[in-house]
Design a protein around this motif. Structure first.
Motif, PDB file in Angstrom:
ATOM      1  N   ASP A   1       0.819  -1.217   0.000  1.00  0.00           N
ATOM      2  CA  ASP A   1       0.000   0.000   0.000  1.00  0.00           C
ATOM      3  C   ASP A   1       0.848   1.260   0.000  1.00  0.00           C
ATOM      4  OD1 ASP A   1      -2.090  -1.701   0.064  1.00  0.00           O
ATOM      5  OD2 ASP A   1      -2.699  -1.278   2.123  1.00  0.00           O
ATOM      6  N   ALA A   2       2.108   1.104   0.361  1.00  0.00           N
ATOM      7  CA  ALA A   2       2.985   2.276   0.457  1.00  0.00           C
ATOM      8  C   ALA A   2       3.856   2.442  -0.778  1.00  0.00           C
ATOM      9  CB  ALA A   2       3.859   2.155   1.710  1.00  0.00           C
ATOM     10  N   VAL A   3       3.795   1.502  -1.708  1.00  0.00           N
ATOM     11  CA  VAL A   3       4.602   1.598  -2.932  1.00  0.00           C
ATOM     12  C   VAL A   3       3.908   2.538  -3.915  1.00  0.00           C
ATOM     13  CG1 VAL A   3       5.583   0.310  -4.881  1.00  0.00           C
ATOM     14  CG2 VAL A   3       5.493  -0.740  -2.592  1.00  0.00           C
ATOM     15  N   PRO A   4       4.652   3.490  -4.488  1.00  0.00           N
ATOM     16  CA  PRO A   4       4.003   4.433  -5.427  1.00  0.00           C
ATOM     17  C   PRO A   4       3.430   3.722  -6.651  1.00  0.00           C
ATOM     18  CG  PRO A   4       6.160   5.252  -4.756  1.00  0.00           C
ATOM     19  CD  PRO A   4       6.069   3.840  -4.264  1.00  0.00           C
ATOM     20  N   LEU A   5       2.392   4.335  -7.215  1.00  0.00           N
ATOM     21  CA  LEU A   5       1.728   3.729  -8.372  1.00  0.00           C
ATOM     22  C   LEU A   5       2.380   4.138  -9.677  1.00  0.00           C
ATOM     23  CD1 LEU A   5      -1.996   4.317  -7.374  1.00  0.00           C
ATOM     24  CD2 LEU A   5      -0.516   2.396  -6.820  1.00  0.00           C
TER      25      LEU A   5
ATOM     26  N   ARG B   1       5.712   6.866 -10.585  1.00  0.00           N
ATOM     27  CA  ARG B   1       7.182   6.870 -10.487  1.00  0.00           C
ATOM     28  C   ARG B   1       7.601   6.046  -9.273  1.00  0.00           C
ATOM     29  NH1 ARG B   1       7.310  13.198  -9.964  1.00  0.00           N
ATOM     30  NH2 ARG B   1       5.700  13.656 -11.515  1.00  0.00           N
TER      31      ARG B   1
ATOM     32  N   ARG C   1       9.247   4.469   5.033  1.00  0.00           N
ATOM     33  CA  ARG C   1       8.722   5.636   5.771  1.00  0.00           C
ATOM     34  C   ARG C   1       7.209   5.739   5.615  1.00  0.00           C
ATOM     35  NH1 ARG C   1      12.888  10.337   3.947  1.00  0.00           N
ATOM     36  NH2 ARG C   1      14.601   9.788   5.352  1.00  0.00           N
ATOM     37  N   THR C   2       6.762   5.605   4.374  1.00  0.00           N
ATOM     38  CA  THR C   2       5.324   5.701   4.127  1.00  0.00           C
ATOM     39  C   THR C   2       4.573   4.600   4.871  1.00  0.00           C
ATOM     40  OG1 THR C   2       5.679   6.685   1.959  1.00  0.00           O
ATOM     41  CG2 THR C   2       3.559   5.637   2.315  1.00  0.00           C
TER      42      THR C   2
ATOM     43  N   GLY D   1       5.653   3.156   7.522  1.00  0.00           N
ATOM     44  CA  GLY D   1       5.924   3.221   8.949  1.00  0.00           C
ATOM     45  C   GLY D   1       6.645   1.971   9.443  1.00  0.00           C
TER      46      GLY D   1
END
Lengths: 396, 396
Positions: B327-331, B333, B342-343, B345
């Protein structure tokens, strides 16, 4: 004034280093203020999980430069206490968390000419499936256009499908529209919608809780959905498959105690299944048009909705007795006036009088002394509505 | 036994001379019995409105001959107290009158091999618009087939459109079906449906309150609708325009305190407008399939309905931590593992562990040390359901 400026800069820092809707941050800031929370984090003695998470990100943030850089890209940062801060967001302090997201955002990054508070004072969220059908997109466009014509703002998420149709319906009717993004308000996601998002920023408002430049991640969409719900007076879900993200926005709306509405569709259409489930569970009010949406979000009685009516039929213009006789005339083979009178419970003379009127009106035909309903087999009056204009509709 | 035979013959006479569902007759007969009411009518001193209406029709009726003649046409007359009298009809004694029709019928003329009480013990009325759409007819057929497979009887009115589709769906699945007519049970209306009605009489049941040979009139359809409602445990309205006759059947169902169900359709389809109105007014429960109908009419808990679920997605097979990282991996870039951590946590080490699992599962891709969601712009995970199989669905 110094304290207010400090508070704003502290919120810029927290917006940059925190995750949107991380309730460990939002709840604390809502309680204590951002300057206090930030001070606590900077205290090297603070040993909390949050402090550890955030401390190493703090070094690189210069809030003044953040604001300048944002301003160059047309962004402003709106925080609680600002004139244009939308009160609706404060309700998030009391709404239940969902999927570990929640709370009042530390601030809103905004791009566009509208004041946030004014734009959302009379607003409805119109959301739904990204894989919308032609039907769903058309209905979303129509609803948004009706809202726009009544000067209501459409709030949505700029996604493919229903979101796009909702923004477009509002824009096409020159209505105010607000796009709430999961990425930074300076970015565009989906990238294919850059032109539309920029147009919204030109005439409406693009807002985000995430700091400028922030990437869209799934968790940020979940946080973003709560803002869509909290900015608007109510949420319309146009199409949503079972487990659709639009249902997440509906959950936030419900948690905020605001009205969730759902547009039905064919039961054979998967993108309508989630909506039907909500209506069945009485989690959503069924709506079929923009007028019904306005009725639901307006203070009671302030938006008058005309009850849908069938077009006036010839029988509506008859007297009660004439209708009584018409109802007693056979549909297929004819009957004589005496027999019609018996069925109607009327005397022969009164029956004959009425039959003449009905004949002049073209509603019955006769031959060889027998009367029948004209085109009875086709007009099929048996299943038409029994109510005339002066009678209550059949379900009331 | 003499008294019982007298009562039956008296009911034959009243069925012949009275109007179906005339409450002046049905209510009196329910109170006093048919023999008593008939005796009163025959008394030349009786001066009531009803007596005057009916007396001149009495002379020509020979109930014994009526029964013989009916039997030759395959009809039997079922009255209260008979083994096969369906108890459901007795509830009409207490239900409110509608359009000056109401009350328990004095008897039922029946054609077909099924016992009435057994046929309707587990039955649902499926009714709707005569000018049905292809969609509505298909849904009615499907619902009827599901009911038939569970050995539930479909009750309907043999009309064009939804009624026909409902009977056909039941017949095709070899289910029990009951057609309730507004004309005599020996006749067929609409005439185009003679073959279907005769087939229903061969394997199911054709019933009518009107005496054999009686013509269909509009007022008899209104009376007939109350029998459809009263014979069944609940009523499903598949399509019904505003002011449709199917809504009249729904009103009877509601007056009887039984469950009214409505199948939604496109909001752009006029034949669905009446159904949507009922659901909006909370006069009907929204249903989308036969299983939901069965759940609504079955005693609580006796019919288990599987909650609709989306197919299991790859993310459902992940651990909570892996989902958190995904869920924290960018879609769009990519971002490096530290930034993803960090995103999310999470510590760098835990993030990297999870990223490896996600990479093996084909959910993320990486290059030059940066991670992004695979096909992020197309898969659009931001709006997918947040709930895994072990979590509650988003609206519960």
């Amino acid at each position: 004034m110094r304290g207010e400026a400090d508070e704003r800069l502290a919120r810029v820092v927290l917006s940059r280093i925190g995750e949107p809707g991380d309730p460990r941050l939002t709840d604390l800031v809502h309680e204590l203020g951002a300057a206090t929370v930030l001070g606590g984090l900077l205290d090297q003695a603070a040993a909390g999980e949050l402090a550890a998470d955030l401390r190493d990100r703090l070094a690189s943030v210069d809030p003044g430069r953040e604001l300048e850089s944002a301003a160059r890209r047309g962004l402003r940062f709106v925080v609680p206490g600002d004139d244009e801060w939308p009160e609706g967001l404060d309700a998030l302090a009391l709404a239940p968390h969902l999927h570990e997201r929640g709370g009042v955002p530390v601030g809103l990054w905004c791009r566009g000419p509208l004041r946030v508070d004014e734009a959302v004072a009379r607003s409805v969220a119109v959301v739904g499936s990204r894989s919308a059908t032609t039907y769903g997109a058309a209905v979303a466009t129509d609803i948004a256009a009706v809202l726009a014509r009544e000067d209501w703002t459409v709030v949505s998420g700029a996604a493919f499908g229903i979101d796009q149709a909702a923004h477009r319906g509002s824009l096409a009717a020159r209505g105010p529209t607000v796009a709430v993004l999961a990425c930074g308000a300076d970015r565009a996601y989906p990238t294919a919608h850059r032109a539309m998002i920029d147009y919204v920023a030109d005439v409406g408002l693009v807002v985000s809780e995430a700091a400028p430049g922030a990437a869209p991640t799934r968790i940020r969409f979940l946080a973003r959905n709560r803002l869509i719900a909290a900015l608007a007076r109510g949420t319309v879900v146009v199409e949503a498959a079972v487990r659709s993200g639009a249902l997440n926005t509906a959950s936030w709306t419900q948690g905020l105690g605001r009205v969730v509405m759902g547009v039905p569709g064919p039961v054979t259409s998967a993108p309508s299944a989630g909506v039907h489930q909500m209506v069945r569970a009485r989690d959503a009010l069924l709506v079929t048009c923009g007028e019904e949406v306005l009725e639901a979000v307006s203070p009671a009685g302030s938006f008058a909705l005309a009850e849908p009516r069938a077009p006036e039929a010839a029988r509506d213009r008859l007297t009660a007795r004439e209708r009584q006789v018409l109802d007693a005339v056979p549909l297929v083979r004819g009957a004589d006036a005496r027999s019609v009178g018996r069925t109607a419970g009327l005397s022969l003379a009164r029956t004959q009088e009425a039959l003449l009127v009905l004949h002049r009106a073209g509603l019955v035909e006769h031959g060889l002394g027998r009367w029948r309903v004209r085109d009875g087999d086709h007009e099929l009056p048996g299943l038409d509505a029994p109510a005339g204009p002066d009678e209550p509709s059949s379900l009331r």
